[in-house]
Write a protein that holds these residues in place. Sequence first.
Motif, PDB file in Angstrom:
ATOM      1  N   ALA A  65       0.837  -1.203   0.000  1.00 56.04           N
ATOM      2  CA  ALA A  65       0.000   0.000   0.000  1.00 56.04           C
ATOM      3  C   ALA A  65       0.871   1.251   0.000  1.00 56.04           C
ATOM      4  CB  ALA A  65      -0.927   0.006   1.213  1.00 56.04           C
ATOM      5  N   ARG A  66       1.944   1.208   0.742  1.00 57.65           N
ATOM      6  CA  ARG A  66       2.854   2.358   0.780  1.00 57.65           C
ATOM      7  C   ARG A  66       3.426   2.625  -0.605  1.00 57.65           C
ATOM      8  NH1 ARG A  66       8.017   3.947   1.448  1.00 57.65           N
ATOM      9  NH2 ARG A  66       8.399   5.641   2.932  1.00 57.65           N
ATOM     10  N   LYS A  67       3.886   1.583  -1.273  1.00 57.18           N
ATOM     11  CA  LYS A  67       4.444   1.742  -2.625  1.00 57.18           C
ATOM     12  C   LYS A  67       3.376   2.234  -3.588  1.00 57.18           C
ATOM     13  CE  LYS A  67       7.040  -0.085  -6.396  1.00 57.18           C
ATOM     14  NZ  LYS A  67       6.482   0.878  -7.293  1.00 57.18           N
ATOM     15  N   ALA A  68       2.180   1.692  -3.509  1.00 55.47           N
ATOM     16  CA  ALA A  68       1.094   2.108  -4.401  1.00 55.47           C
ATOM     17  C   ALA A  68       0.731   3.572  -4.164  1.00 55.47           C
ATOM     18  CB  ALA A  68      -0.125   1.210  -4.194  1.00 55.47           C
ATOM     19  N   PHE A  69       0.767   4.022  -2.905  1.00 56.93           N
ATOM     20  CA  PHE A  69       0.494   5.423  -2.603  1.00 56.93           C
ATOM     21  C   PHE A  69       1.551   6.312  -3.249  1.00 56.93           C
ATOM     22  CE2 PHE A  69       0.634   9.325  -0.160  1.00 56.93           C
ATOM     23  CZ  PHE A  69      -0.712   9.628   0.031  1.00 56.93           C
ATOM     24  N   LEU A  70       2.815   5.922  -3.149  1.00 58.42           N
ATOM     25  CA  LEU A  70       3.898   6.685  -3.777  1.00 58.42           C
ATOM     26  C   LEU A  70       3.720   6.751  -5.300  1.00 58.42           C
ATOM     27  CD1 LEU A  70       6.967   5.422  -1.719  1.00 58.42           C
ATOM     28  CD2 LEU A  70       6.006   7.734  -1.711  1.00 58.42           C
ATOM     29  N   ASP A  71       3.326   5.648  -5.901  1.00 56.87           N
ATOM     30  CA  ASP A  71       3.091   5.622  -7.348  1.00 56.87           C
ATOM     31  C   ASP A  71       1.939   6.546  -7.733  1.00 56.87           C
ATOM     32  OD1 ASP A  71       5.149   3.778  -7.606  1.00 56.87           O
ATOM     33  OD2 ASP A  71       3.804   2.047  -7.745  1.00 56.87           O
ATOM     34  N   ALA A  72       0.879   6.549  -6.953  1.00 54.67           N
ATOM     35  CA  ALA A  72      -0.270   7.425  -7.222  1.00 54.67           C
ATOM     36  C   ALA A  72       0.119   8.889  -7.054  1.00 54.67           C
ATOM     37  CB  ALA A  72      -1.438   7.073  -6.300  1.00 54.67           C
TER      38      ALA A  72
END
Length: 83
Positions: A65-72
């Motif tokens: 989730a942390r990585k996906a938030f950074l990507d978003a």
Amino acid sequence: MDPKRWSKPITYEEDGRGGYRTITSTGEAARVLLNKWPIANGRQYRRARQVCLDVLEGKRMPSEARKAFLDAAKEADVFVRDQ
């Protein structure tokens, strides 16, 4: 310790005017994505929402989730200080 918490927080520019907010967990990230995100569309945005929901349901790891938030954030051109 809450298993949905992130090992490292993320601080991002919340309003484009110098206001910052620090996210420390998947639950916080999900609320931001669902209620305060600057764009309502985008592939990484949709993926981040889904990954956060999956983490909250116990289907994925909080680090995803942390990585996906950074990507978003990158997709939406949101300034992030990755701590």
